[in-house]
Motif scaffolding. Sequence first.
Motif, mmCIF file in Angstrom:
data_model
loop_
_atom_site.group_PDB
_atom_site.id
_atom_site.type_symbol
_atom_site.label_atom_id
_atom_site.label_comp_id
_atom_site.label_asym_id
_atom_site.label_seq_id
_atom_site.Cartn_x
_atom_site.Cartn_y
_atom_site.Cartn_z
ATOM 1 N N GLN A 119 0.832 -1.202 0.000
ATOM 2 C CA GLN A 119 0.000 0.000 0.000
ATOM 3 C C GLN A 119 0.866 1.250 0.000
ATOM 4 O O GLN A 119 0.589 2.211 -0.721
ATOM 5 C CB GLN A 119 -0.943 -0.007 1.211
ATOM 6 C CG GLN A 119 -1.890 1.164 1.249
ATOM 7 C CD GLN A 119 -2.837 1.173 0.071
ATOM 8 O OE1 GLN A 119 -3.280 0.130 -0.397
ATOM 9 N NE2 GLN A 119 -3.148 2.342 -0.436
ATOM 10 N N ASP A 146 1.016 4.083 -2.932
ATOM 11 C CA ASP A 146 0.845 5.517 -2.668
ATOM 12 C C ASP A 146 2.037 6.306 -3.223
ATOM 13 O O ASP A 146 1.859 7.369 -3.825
ATOM 14 C CB ASP A 146 0.700 5.778 -1.163
ATOM 15 C CG ASP A 146 -0.595 5.220 -0.602
ATOM 16 O OD1 ASP A 146 -1.512 4.915 -1.402
ATOM 17 O OD2 ASP A 146 -0.688 5.082 0.640
ATOM 18 N N THR A 166 1.766 6.504 -6.977
ATOM 19 C CA THR A 166 0.775 7.505 -7.375
ATOM 20 C C THR A 166 1.353 8.907 -7.263
ATOM 21 O O THR A 166 1.190 9.737 -8.171
ATOM 22 C CB THR A 166 -0.486 7.386 -6.498
ATOM 23 O OG1 THR A 166 -0.989 6.053 -6.596
ATOM 24 C CG2 THR A 166 -1.552 8.359 -6.926
#
Length: 128
Positions: A71, A75, A78
Motif C-alpha cells: 500500500q 501511494d 501515485t
Amino acid sequence: MEQGNKAKIRRLSSEYMEKQALLDEQRKRRRKGLLRRLTVFGFFLAIFMLFAGVTLFQQHASIQNQQQQNQQLEDELTTMQQEEQRMTQEIEWLHDPEYIAELARRDYFLTKPGETLFQLPRSGTNSD
C-alpha cells in the motif's frame, strides 16, 4: 446371623468363572493400552496444533506487513506519477517563449524595453 451365613458361602470355581476373570483382565489391559495410546496421540496432536497455530500466526503477520508495504509503495507510485505529469507539463511550458518571459519578469525582475516595473507587496505577508 447374616454374617454367619455369608461366611459359610463358598465360591465355586468353575471353568466359566476363570474364563470370565481372564476376559475381564484382558479387557482392563486393553483399556489401559488404549488410554495410553490415546494420551500419546492427543499429546502429539496438541503439539502439532500448537506448531500449526504459531506458523499460521507468523504467516498472517508477514502477509499483513507485505500488504502494508504494498500500500505504501502504491501511494508512492501515485505520488511519483503525479510528479511526472507535473514535470511533463513544466517541460511543455518551458518550450513556450511567453512562459519563459513571464518567469524572467517574475523571478529576475526583467522588463521589456520601455516597460516600467512596479513591485507590490505580496498579500500573504501581512503582519496582522
